[in-house]
Scaffold this motif. Structure first.
Motif, PDB file in Angstrom:
ATOM      1  N   LYS A  33      13.790 -15.905  48.865  1.00 64.01           N
ATOM      2  CA  LYS A  33      12.346 -16.076  48.751  1.00 64.01           C
ATOM      3  C   LYS A  33      11.904 -16.182  47.285  1.00 64.01           C
ATOM      4  CE  LYS A  33       8.183 -13.943  50.666  1.00 64.01           C
ATOM      5  NZ  LYS A  33       7.681 -12.820  51.460  1.00 64.01           N
ATOM      6  N   LYS A  34      12.466 -15.323  46.428  1.00 64.41           N
ATOM      7  CA  LYS A  34      12.140 -15.359  45.006  1.00 64.41           C
ATOM      8  C   LYS A  34      12.647 -16.647  44.353  1.00 64.41           C
ATOM      9  CE  LYS A  34      11.922 -10.391  44.214  1.00 64.41           C
ATOM     10  NZ  LYS A  34      12.545  -9.228  43.587  1.00 64.41           N
ATOM     11  N   MET A  35      13.853 -17.072  44.700  1.00 61.93           N
ATOM     12  CA  MET A  35      14.387 -18.322  44.135  1.00 61.93           C
ATOM     13  C   MET A  35      13.545 -19.506  44.571  1.00 61.93           C
ATOM     14  SD  MET A  35      18.550 -18.007  44.085  1.00 61.93           S
ATOM     15  CE  MET A  35      18.703 -17.955  45.847  1.00 61.93           C
ATOM     16  N   ALA A  36      13.132 -19.517  45.836  1.00 63.54           N
ATOM     17  CA  ALA A  36      12.307 -20.609  46.346  1.00 63.54           C
ATOM     18  C   ALA A  36      10.963 -20.643  45.642  1.00 63.54           C
ATOM     19  CB  ALA A  36      12.127 -20.466  47.861  1.00 63.54           C
ATOM     20  N   ARG A  37      10.382 -19.486  45.416  1.00 70.54           N
ATOM     21  CA  ARG A  37       9.094 -19.425  44.718  1.00 70.54           C
ATOM     22  C   ARG A  37       9.234 -19.922  43.281  1.00 70.54           C
ATOM     23  NH1 ARG A  37       4.546 -20.856  44.594  1.00 70.54           N
ATOM     24  NH2 ARG A  37       3.166 -19.829  43.147  1.00 70.54           N
ATOM     25  N   TYR A  38      10.291 -19.491  42.611  1.00 71.49           N
ATOM     26  CA  TYR A  38      10.540 -19.925  41.233  1.00 71.49           C
ATOM     27  C   TYR A  38      10.758 -21.442  41.178  1.00 71.49           C
ATOM     28  CZ  TYR A  38      12.635 -20.293  36.609  1.00 71.49           C
ATOM     29  OH  TYR A  38      12.911 -20.656  35.318  1.00 71.49           O
ATOM     30  N   ALA A  39      11.526 -21.974  42.121  1.00 69.12           N
ATOM     31  CA  ALA A  39      11.768 -23.422  42.159  1.00 69.12           C
ATOM     32  C   ALA A  39      10.459 -24.183  42.347  1.00 69.12           C
ATOM     33  CB  ALA A  39      12.752 -23.759  43.271  1.00 69.12           C
ATOM     34  N   ALA A  40       9.560 -23.642  43.145  1.00 65.70           N
ATOM     35  CA  ALA A  40       8.260 -24.285  43.359  1.00 65.70           C
ATOM     36  C   ALA A  40       7.410 -24.218  42.089  1.00 65.70           C
ATOM     37  CB  ALA A  40       7.534 -23.636  44.527  1.00 65.70           C
ATOM     38  N   VAL A  41       7.413 -23.070  41.439  1.00 61.57           N
ATOM     39  CA  VAL A  41       6.645 -22.909  40.203  1.00 61.57           C
ATOM     40  C   VAL A  41       7.156 -23.872  39.128  1.00 61.57           C
ATOM     41  CG1 VAL A  41       6.208 -21.298  38.289  1.00 61.57           C
ATOM     42  CG2 VAL A  41       5.930 -20.535  40.639  1.00 61.57           C
ATOM     43  N   ILE A  44      10.601 -27.931  40.944  1.00 60.81           N
ATOM     44  CA  ILE A  44      11.864 -28.447  41.480  1.00 60.81           C
ATOM     45  C   ILE A  44      11.692 -28.837  42.945  1.00 60.81           C
ATOM     46  CG2 ILE A  44      14.251 -27.811  42.014  1.00 60.81           C
ATOM     47  CD1 ILE A  44      14.080 -25.975  39.495  1.00 60.81           C
ATOM     48  N   ILE A  45      10.912 -28.059  43.661  1.00 59.24           N
ATOM     49  CA  ILE A  45      10.576 -28.356  45.053  1.00 59.24           C
ATOM     50  C   ILE A  45       9.050 -28.333  45.163  1.00 59.24           C
ATOM     51  CG2 ILE A  45      12.721 -27.402  46.033  1.00 59.24           C
ATOM     52  CD1 ILE A  45      11.087 -24.868  46.777  1.00 59.24           C
ATOM     53  N   PRO A  46       8.495 -29.003  46.176  1.00 58.95           N
ATOM     54  CA  PRO A  46       7.036 -28.953  46.337  1.00 58.95           C
ATOM     55  C   PRO A  46       6.582 -27.554  46.774  1.00 58.95           C
ATOM     56  CG  PRO A  46       8.053 -30.242  48.102  1.00 58.95           C
ATOM     57  CD  PRO A  46       9.137 -29.880  47.139  1.00 58.95           C
ATOM     58  N   ASP A  47       5.454 -27.134  46.243  1.00 63.67           N
ATOM     59  CA  ASP A  47       4.906 -25.827  46.591  1.00 63.67           C
ATOM     60  C   ASP A  47       4.216 -25.914  47.954  1.00 63.67           C
ATOM     61  OD1 ASP A  47       4.224 -23.184  46.391  1.00 63.67           O
ATOM     62  OD2 ASP A  47       2.532 -23.515  45.044  1.00 63.67           O
ATOM     63  N   ASP A  48       4.471 -24.949  48.796  1.00 57.77           N
ATOM     64  CA  ASP A  48       3.877 -24.898  50.123  1.00 57.77           C
ATOM     65  C   ASP A  48       3.271 -23.511  50.307  1.00 57.77           C
ATOM     66  OD1 ASP A  48       3.245 -24.806  52.826  1.00 57.77           O
ATOM     67  OD2 ASP A  48       5.086 -25.790  53.462  1.00 57.77           O
ATOM     68  N   HIS A  49       1.984 -23.450  50.587  1.00 59.40           N
ATOM     69  CA  HIS A  49       1.309 -22.157  50.725  1.00 59.40           C
ATOM     70  C   HIS A  49       1.865 -21.314  51.865  1.00 59.40           C
ATOM     71  CE1 HIS A  49      -0.876 -24.592  53.666  1.00 59.40           C
ATOM     72  NE2 HIS A  49      -1.197 -23.463  54.245  1.00 59.40           N
ATOM     73  N   ASN A  58      16.584 -27.022  52.034  1.00 52.70           N
ATOM     74  CA  ASN A  58      16.840 -28.463  52.068  1.00 52.70           C
ATOM     75  C   ASN A  58      17.353 -28.957  50.719  1.00 52.70           C
ATOM     76  OD1 ASN A  58      16.137 -28.836  54.748  1.00 52.70           O
ATOM     77  ND2 ASN A  58      14.003 -29.203  54.263  1.00 52.70           N
ATOM     78  N   PHE A  59      16.761 -28.480  49.629  1.00 51.65           N
ATOM     79  CA  PHE A  59      17.204 -28.840  48.285  1.00 51.65           C
ATOM     80  C   PHE A  59      18.669 -28.438  48.082  1.00 51.65           C
ATOM     81  CE2 PHE A  59      17.752 -27.586  43.802  1.00 51.65           C
ATOM     82  CZ  PHE A  59      17.428 -28.773  43.166  1.00 51.65           C
ATOM     83  N   CYS A  60      19.005 -27.209  48.456  1.00 50.68           N
ATOM     84  CA  CYS A  60      20.376 -26.719  48.303  1.00 50.68           C
ATOM     85  C   CYS A  60      21.360 -27.516  49.163  1.00 50.68           C
ATOM     86  CB  CYS A  60      20.458 -25.239  48.647  1.00 50.68           C
ATOM     87  SG  CYS A  60      19.586 -24.183  47.468  1.00 50.68           S
ATOM     88  N   LEU A  61      20.961 -27.839  50.383  1.00 50.92           N
ATOM     89  CA  LEU A  61      21.829 -28.643  51.251  1.00 50.92           C
ATOM     90  C   LEU A  61      22.069 -30.024  50.663  1.00 50.92           C
ATOM     91  CD1 LEU A  61      20.466 -27.658  54.769  1.00 50.92           C
ATOM     92  CD2 LEU A  61      22.706 -27.087  53.815  1.00 50.92           C
ATOM     93  N   ASN A  62      21.035 -30.615  50.063  1.00 50.79           N
ATOM     94  CA  ASN A  62      21.193 -31.928  49.436  1.00 50.79           C
ATOM     95  C   ASN A  62      22.141 -31.863  48.245  1.00 50.79           C
ATOM     96  OD1 ASN A  62      19.561 -33.364  51.206  1.00 50.79           O
ATOM     97  ND2 ASN A  62      17.714 -32.907  50.057  1.00 50.79           N
ATOM     98  N   ILE A  63      22.038 -30.809  47.444  1.00 56.23           N
ATOM     99  CA  ILE A  63      22.962 -30.638  46.319  1.00 56.23           C
ATOM    100  C   ILE A  63      24.391 -30.478  46.836  1.00 56.23           C
ATOM    101  CG2 ILE A  63      23.696 -29.051  44.485  1.00 56.23           C
ATOM    102  CD1 ILE A  63      20.774 -28.595  43.848  1.00 56.23           C
TER     103      ILE A  63
END
Length: 78
Positions: A33-41, A44-49, A58-63
């Motif tokens: 959850k923290k990594m996803a929030r940081y990536a959004a900030v 790197i990934i789109p922010d979703d409320h 999805n980003f990690c699976l693509n990598i």
């Protein structure tokens, strides 16, 4: 058989999705959850409320997919 284009339009409109469920302990969930929030900030990934975990996974699976593709190509001599 005559193709009227209706079948093609239906398949393009229908979005195929798969639901993936994973089980994590509480500490792992908080880390993801923290990594996803940081990536959004960081953009790197789109922010979703509603949460960023799906986009992060999805980003990690693509990598991972890209790395495996490169590995397979290297193994085959390309």
């Amino acid at each position: 058989m005559v193709n009227t284009g209706e079948q093609g339009a239906e398949t393009q409109e229908e979005k195929k999705e798969m639901r993936l469920e994973i089980r994590l302990d509480a500490d792992s969930h908080q880390r993801v959850k923290k990594m996803a929030r940081y990536a959004a900030v960081e953009g790197i990934i789109p922010d979703d409320h509603r949460g960023n975990i799906t986009a992060w996974v999805n980003f990690c699976l693509n990598i991972g997919d890209e790395l495996m593709t490169k590995h397979a190509q290297k193994k085959r001599g390309f």
